[in-house]
Write a protein that holds these residues in place. Structure first.
Motif, PDB file in Angstrom:
ATOM      1  N   LEU A  63       0.847  -1.180   0.000  1.00 27.23           N
ATOM      2  CA  LEU A  63       0.000   0.000   0.000  1.00 27.23           C
ATOM      3  C   LEU A  63       0.885   1.234   0.000  1.00 27.23           C
ATOM      4  O   LEU A  63       2.007   1.202   0.526  1.00 27.23           O
ATOM      5  N   PRO A  64       0.411   2.345  -0.546  1.00 23.94           N
ATOM      6  CA  PRO A  64       1.171   3.593  -0.462  1.00 23.94           C
ATOM      7  C   PRO A  64       1.310   4.032   1.000  1.00 23.94           C
ATOM      8  O   PRO A  64       0.530   3.607   1.864  1.00 23.94           O
ATOM      9  N   PRO A  65       2.272   4.890   1.286  1.00 24.37           N
ATOM     10  CA  PRO A  65       2.436   5.379   2.668  1.00 24.37           C
ATOM     11  C   PRO A  65       1.199   6.080   3.208  1.00 24.37           C
ATOM     12  O   PRO A  65       0.914   6.009   4.399  1.00 24.37           O
ATOM     13  N   VAL A  66       0.456   6.780   2.314  1.00 26.19           N
ATOM     14  CA  VAL A  66      -0.775   7.467   2.702  1.00 26.19           C
ATOM     15  C   VAL A  66      -1.870   7.080   1.716  1.00 26.19           C
ATOM     16  O   VAL A  66      -1.651   7.088   0.499  1.00 26.19           O
ATOM     17  N   ILE A  67      -3.046   6.720   2.244  1.00 26.10           N
ATOM     18  CA  ILE A  67      -4.191   6.417   1.392  1.00 26.10           C
ATOM     19  C   ILE A  67      -5.385   7.264   1.847  1.00 26.10           C
ATOM     20  O   ILE A  67      -5.415   7.764   2.967  1.00 26.10           O
ATOM     21  N   GLY A  68      -6.365   7.407   0.954  1.00 26.82           N
ATOM     22  CA  GLY A  68      -7.501   8.256   1.262  1.00 26.82           C
ATOM     23  C   GLY A  68      -7.172   9.715   1.025  1.00 26.82           C
ATOM     24  O   GLY A  68      -6.648  10.095  -0.019  1.00 26.82           O
ATOM     25  N   ASN A  69      -7.515  10.568   1.993  1.00 30.10           N
ATOM     26  CA  ASN A  69      -7.180  12.000   1.976  1.00 30.10           C
ATOM     27  C   ASN A  69      -7.978  12.771   0.929  1.00 30.10           C
ATOM     28  O   ASN A  69      -7.622  13.897   0.588  1.00 30.10           O
ATOM     29  N   THR A  70      -9.062  12.170   0.421  1.00 30.41           N
ATOM     30  CA  THR A  70      -9.905  12.874  -0.544  1.00 30.41           C
ATOM     31  C   THR A  70     -11.300  13.155   0.003  1.00 30.41           C
ATOM     32  O   THR A  70     -12.008  14.021  -0.518  1.00 30.41           O
ATOM     33  N   SER A  71     -11.723  12.417   1.018  1.00 32.92           N
ATOM     34  CA  SER A  71     -13.030  12.602   1.641  1.00 32.92           C
ATOM     35  C   SER A  71     -12.940  12.145   3.089  1.00 32.92           C
ATOM     36  O   SER A  71     -12.222  11.181   3.390  1.00 32.92           O
ATOM     37  N   ILE A  72     -13.706  12.799   3.967  1.00 29.78           N
ATOM     38  CA  ILE A  72     -13.700  12.367   5.367  1.00 29.78           C
ATOM     39  C   ILE A  72     -14.278  10.963   5.505  1.00 29.78           C
ATOM     40  O   ILE A  72     -14.020  10.287   6.518  1.00 29.78           O
ATOM     41  N   TRP A  73     -15.017  10.477   4.501  1.00 22.73           N
ATOM     42  CA  TRP A  73     -15.635   9.151   4.566  1.00 22.73           C
ATOM     43  C   TRP A  73     -14.783   8.080   3.915  1.00 22.73           C
ATOM     44  O   TRP A  73     -15.259   6.940   3.719  1.00 22.73           O
ATOM     45  N   ASN A  74     -13.562   8.381   3.542  1.00 22.28           N
ATOM     46  CA  ASN A  74     -12.696   7.367   2.944  1.00 22.28           C
ATOM     47  C   ASN A  74     -12.568   6.140   3.852  1.00 22.28           C
ATOM     48  O   ASN A  74     -12.344   6.257   5.057  1.00 22.28           O
ATOM     49  N   LEU A  75     -12.702   4.956   3.247  1.00 20.60           N
ATOM     50  CA  LEU A  75     -12.424   3.682   3.903  1.00 20.60           C
ATOM     51  C   LEU A  75     -11.108   3.155   3.346  1.00 20.60           C
ATOM     52  O   LEU A  75     -10.932   3.093   2.125  1.00 20.60           O
ATOM     53  N   GLY A  76     -10.206   2.749   4.214  1.00 23.65           N
ATOM     54  CA  GLY A  76      -8.904   2.304   3.734  1.00 23.65           C
ATOM     55  C   GLY A  76      -8.978   1.028   2.921  1.00 23.65           C
ATOM     56  O   GLY A  76      -8.576   0.969   1.756  1.00 23.65           O
ATOM     57  N   ILE A  77      -9.509  -0.033   3.522  1.00 23.01           N
ATOM     58  CA  ILE A  77      -9.680  -1.333   2.865  1.00 23.01           C
ATOM     59  C   ILE A  77     -11.071  -1.834   3.239  1.00 23.01           C
ATOM     60  O   ILE A  77     -11.418  -1.907   4.421  1.00 23.01           O
ATOM     61  N   VAL A  78     -11.879  -2.209   2.252  1.00 18.79           N
ATOM     62  CA  VAL A  78     -13.238  -2.646   2.537  1.00 18.79           C
ATOM     63  C   VAL A  78     -13.586  -3.842   1.660  1.00 18.79           C
ATOM     64  O   VAL A  78     -13.255  -3.879   0.474  1.00 18.79           O
ATOM     65  N   VAL A  79     -14.243  -4.842   2.269  1.00 21.31           N
ATOM     66  CA  VAL A  79     -14.691  -6.026   1.542  1.00 21.31           C
ATOM     67  C   VAL A  79     -16.070  -6.410   2.070  1.00 21.31           C
ATOM     68  O   VAL A  79     -16.307  -6.388   3.272  1.00 21.31           O
ATOM     69  N   ASP A  80     -17.001  -6.730   1.152  1.00 25.88           N
ATOM     70  CA  ASP A  80     -18.334  -7.162   1.559  1.00 25.88           C
ATOM     71  C   ASP A  80     -18.691  -8.448   0.825  1.00 25.88           C
ATOM     72  O   ASP A  80     -17.899  -8.994   0.057  1.00 25.88           O
ATOM     73  N   GLN A  81     -19.924  -8.947   1.083  1.00 30.37           N
ATOM     74  CA  GLN A  81     -20.358 -10.179   0.435  1.00 30.37           C
ATOM     75  C   GLN A  81     -21.578  -9.989  -0.452  1.00 30.37           C
ATOM     76  O   GLN A  81     -22.207 -10.956  -0.868  1.00 30.37           O
ATOM     77  N   TYR A  82     -21.922  -8.753  -0.777  1.00 30.22           N
ATOM     78  CA  TYR A  82     -23.013  -8.515  -1.723  1.00 30.22           C
ATOM     79  C   TYR A  82     -22.686  -9.185  -3.063  1.00 30.22           C
ATOM     80  O   TYR A  82     -21.556  -9.121  -3.551  1.00 30.22           O
ATOM     81  N   GLY A  83     -23.661  -9.831  -3.653  1.00 27.38           N
ATOM     82  CA  GLY A  83     -23.472 -10.452  -4.950  1.00 27.38           C
ATOM     83  C   GLY A  83     -22.788 -11.799  -4.909  1.00 27.38           C
ATOM     84  O   GLY A  83     -22.613 -12.433  -5.960  1.00 27.38           O
ATOM     85  N   VAL A  84     -22.419 -12.283  -3.728  1.00 28.84           N
ATOM     86  CA  VAL A  84     -21.771 -13.582  -3.600  1.00 28.84           C
ATOM     87  C   VAL A  84     -22.846 -14.656  -3.439  1.00 28.84           C
ATOM     88  O   VAL A  84     -23.813 -14.486  -2.693  1.00 28.84           O
ATOM     89  N   ALA A  85     -22.690 -15.787  -4.140  1.00 29.00           N
ATOM     90  CA  ALA A  85     -23.671 -16.867  -4.080  1.00 29.00           C
ATOM     91  C   ALA A  85     -23.761 -17.432  -2.669  1.00 29.00           C
ATOM     92  O   ALA A  85     -22.790 -17.425  -1.900  1.00 29.00           O
ATOM     93  N   ALA A  86     -24.930 -17.923  -2.322  1.00 32.87           N
ATOM     94  CA  ALA A  86     -25.139 -18.518  -1.000  1.00 32.87           C
ATOM     95  C   ALA A  86     -24.110 -19.611  -0.735  1.00 32.87           C
ATOM     96  O   ALA A  86     -23.823 -20.445  -1.598  1.00 32.87           O
ATOM     97  N   GLY A  87     -23.534 -19.574   0.446  1.00 34.15           N
ATOM     98  CA  GLY A  87     -22.513 -20.543   0.823  1.00 34.15           C
ATOM     99  C   GLY A  87     -21.110 -20.155   0.403  1.00 34.15           C
ATOM    100  O   GLY A  87     -20.140 -20.833   0.766  1.00 34.15           O
TER     101      GLY A  87
END
Length: 267
Positions: A53-77
């Protein structure tokens, strides 16, 4: 061997997940953050790996998330897995460092940094750093919800100059912010329903170090909380996954809260 286990309810069951060893490298956003959500970069949706990762990430919005992962769209199981290949050191300028879990209770989001060291610092945006109120939002280092699973070898988390909410609103009282180092479970913001009942949102560490600091505001706020595990907080419904935090080795929590409220571990 030292071990800390925290759960918001008693649950049974084992962790089941598949390896993402052959996943492609994650494609970063322009500001260096990594978005492996279904609404994020399409190349990251099958799961991906982070090597640097770069030394600094985000810095464009107060709502920046550094690293995010979800399960939307993933098949059941199934699951969407973000794997960390190397030790990482970065500063996130935004709201949250690592966020795991959001979507169907039938699938799972996984952040796998087993055996790796992550040095993560949460700071205000450059544009807001000179202001006494900073970004003027609540912040978190690591958040796991919706049945997500986060595994890190060693996390060294630093959160200093946290916004104190003294913006003059609420008839001069200001905002009542609650800042969290690690928060797991169906929190107020997770919006989980009854389909997540009996599931576990888990954050598992070999070693964990948390440093937090803020100046004080009126009424004991902001609240600085090192580790928070919670269940059923959304609309006080009682529904949602149970928070679970495990630290297998060393745990250090250092909170400089001035005269405001501080909690090391909140279950």
């Amino acid at each position: 061997m030292k071990e800390l286990l925290l759960a918001s309810t008693v649950l049974s069951g084992a962790f089941i997940f598949s390896s993402a060893a052959n996943a492609a490298p994650c494609v970063a956003n322009v500001n260096g953050t990594i978005d492996a959500r279904n609404i994020g970069n399409a190349a990251n949706r099958p799961g991906c790996t982070i090597s640097t990762l770069p030394p600094v990430i985000g810095n464009t919005s107060i709502w920046n998330l550094g690293i995010v992962v979800d399960q939307y769209g993933v098949a059941a199981g199934g699951n969407r897995t973000l794997t960390v290949d190397n030790d990482l050191t970065t500063i996130l300028k935004g709201s949250a460092g690592i966020a795991v879990g959001d979507g169907s209770a039938a699938a799972q989001a996984i952040f796998d940094a087993r055996g790796k060291t992550i040095n993560l610092t949460i700071e205000n945006l450059d544009a807001n750093a000179p202001k006494p109120i900073g970004d003027n939002i609540a912040k978190s280092g690591v958040g796991v919800s919706d049945g997500g699973l986060l595994m890190i070898g060693t996390l060294n988390l630093t959160m200093q100059n946290l916004p104190n909410g003294a913006d003059g609103s609420r008839f001069g009282v200001g905002q009542f912010f609650e800042h969290y180092g690690v928060v797991a479970g169906s929190s107020v913001n997770a919006a989980e329903d009854a389909t997540f009942n009996g599931k576990r949102s888990s954050a598992i560490f070999d070693n964990l170090s948390i440093k937090m600091q803020s100046t004080a505001n009126l009424g004991g706020y902001p609240l600085l909380n090192g580790i928070r595990v919670i269940q059923g907080a959304y609309q006080q419904s009682g529904n949602g996954s149970a928070g679970y935090v495990e630290v297998k080795g060393d745990l250090a929590i250092d909170i400089d809260a001035a005269s405001n409220d501080a909690i090391g571990i909140y279950v």
